[in-house]
Design an enzyme around this catalytic site. Structure first.
Site, PDB file in Angstrom:
ATOM      1  N   GLY A  15       0.608  -1.329   0.122  1.00 21.04           N
ATOM      2  CA  GLY A  15      -0.049  -0.111  -0.121  1.00 21.04           C
ATOM      3  C   GLY A  15       0.936   1.318  -0.122  1.00 21.04           C
ATOM      4  CB  ILE A  17       3.205   2.727   4.739  1.00 19.71           C
ATOM      5  CG1 ILE A  17       2.227   3.786   5.257  1.00 19.71           C
ATOM      6  CG2 ILE A  17       4.266   2.448   5.519  1.00 19.71           C
ATOM      7  CD1 ILE A  17       1.852   3.415   6.756  1.00 19.71           C
ATOM      8  CB  CYS A 132       2.652   8.700  12.096  1.00 16.90           C
ATOM      9  SG  CYS A 132       0.759   9.154  12.208  1.00 16.90           S
ATOM     10  CB  SER A 163      -2.368  11.799   4.796  1.00  8.75           C
ATOM     11  OG  SER A 163      -2.535  12.066   5.917  1.00  8.75           O
ATOM     12  N   PRO A 166      -7.101   3.011   4.822  1.00  7.18           N
ATOM     13  CG  PRO A 166      -7.993   1.720   3.423  1.00  7.18           C
ATOM     14  CD  PRO A 166      -7.129   2.546   3.592  1.00  7.18           C
ATOM     15  N   GLY A 167      -5.555   1.425   6.810  1.00 12.60           N
ATOM     16  CA  GLY A 167      -4.854   0.864   7.910  1.00 12.60           C
ATOM     17  C   GLY A 167      -4.820   1.817   8.981  1.00 12.60           C
ATOM     18  NE  ARG A 169      -9.667   7.185   6.845  1.00 14.58           N
ATOM     19  CZ  ARG A 169     -10.375   8.283   6.842  1.00 14.58           C
ATOM     20  NH1 ARG A 169     -11.168   8.683   7.664  1.00 14.58           N
ATOM     21  NH2 ARG A 169      -9.957   9.435   6.213  1.00 14.58           N
ATOM     22  CB  ALA A 170      -8.284  -0.762  10.583  1.00 15.96           C
ATOM     23  CG  ASN A 171      -3.986  -0.403  12.759  1.00 17.02           C
ATOM     24  OD1 ASN A 171      -4.687  -1.350  13.317  1.00 17.02           O
ATOM     25  ND2 ASN A 171      -3.163  -0.432  11.897  1.00 17.02           N
TER      26      ASN A 171
END
Length: 313
Positions: A15, A17, A132, A163, A166-167, A169-171
């Site tokens: 993805g 990153i 981050c 920015s 999905p990753g 937001r899921a975490n």
């Protein structure tokens, strides 16, 4: 180290990153080479770019990576997937003696912020890059705590909603928990709290971070200011878009007029306020995606330092 010897690495997660990290390895690395790009979506842009660059690829996930002919040469792997997937990835990689740099909030291994504690964990089988927000703000908490005791540290990371994939937001829950622990375990604060804000503004805003530290009442303001400026310069050495937005601000909180911190109670001391901005390098992602850029930059800096140790062995 002799000649241009490089350590092949694998990136798991094709993805945003993972793809940005791949480009950083190709453009900026002195001691690493791309051994494999791993994904699960055969149509992903990251895998397509890797194929065009003649990098070994697989859309079979971790199992596909192990089956690649060049897997035996890979000694470092980056995991840029999710906290939920990382546990199995790490289990498989550890069986094969591959050192893992975890860009998810899984926190199986010790937290690493390159400018703060990287050298303490060069031989750890798995190191975690916190978040981050953690990479941006923990160095500032440490800059204060190395000068004076920090009784409480609180950070607010504001990023463009564009920015936040999905990753991210899921975490969200893992982000706040992991960053809060990092403020304490790596930053040196007695207690910590983290907040993340997804800003839907158009045009998209750059990553902004606010760091509040409640230091000991006896803390020296000039010493803290100098420490913060030195730390900002150290982070900018591997994240060029990292900068202070203004001078460090100080407020004295007297004991007879304490502030109330929810969940903790009344506190007094020297309040230190630090305001940061992180602009991305725009290697693959837009410049406003500093939140993703600081993760890939920190991961690369960590891998470079680990590679130097391996090559010198």
């Amino acid at each position: 180290m002799k000649g241009d010897v490089r350590i092949p690495v694998a990136i798991i997660g094709s993805g945003n990153i993972g793809t940005d990290l791949m480009i950083k390895v190709l453009r900026n690395s002195k001691h690493l080479s791309m051994g494999a790009m791993v994904g699960i979506d055969p149509a992903s842009d990251g895998l397509a770019r890797a194929r065009r660059l003649d990098i070994a690829t697989t859309d079979g996930g971790i199992d596909g990576l192990v089956k690649l002919p060049g897997f035996k040469d890979i000694r470092i792997a980056f995991d840029a997937t999710s906290a939920g997937a990382h546990a199995r990835h790490n289990e498989v990689l550890q069986r094969h003696g591959v050192q893992v740099i975890d860009l998810t909030p899984a926190a199986i291994g010790p937290y690493v912020v390159p400018v703060v504690n990287m050298d303490q964990h060069l031989t750890s089988p798995n190191v975690n890059m916190v978040t981050c927000g953690g990479q941006a703000t923990i160095p500032m908490v440490k800059a204060v705590s190395r000068v004076a005791p920090v009784h409480y540290g609180e950070i607010v990371a504001s990023i463009s909603s564009k920015s936040a994939g999905p990753g991210t937001r899921a975490n969200i829950d893992e982000f706040t928990e992991t960053t809060s622990r990092g403020i304490v375990d790596v930053g040196g604060a007695a207690r910590g709290k983290a907040i993340i804000v997804l800003n839907p503004a158009e045009p998209p805003v750059m990553m902004r971070n606010t760091v509040f530290c409640l230091a000991d009442a006896s803390a020296d303001e000039a010493a803290i200011r100098a420490s913060v400026n030195a730390m900002a310069a150290a982070v900018a050495a591997y994240v060029p878009g990292y900068r202070l937005k203004q001078e460090v601000q100080f407020d004295r909180i007297p004991a007879d007029r304490p502030i109330n911190i929810p969940g903790i109670g009344p506190m007094h001391g020297l309040k230190v306020s630090i305001f940061l901005e992180v602009e991305g390098a725009a290697h693959y992602l837009p410049s406003y995606a500093g939140n993703l850029d600081i993760m890939t930059s920190a991961a690369l800096a960590t891998a470079e330092r680990i590679a130097v140790t391996k090559l010198a062995a």
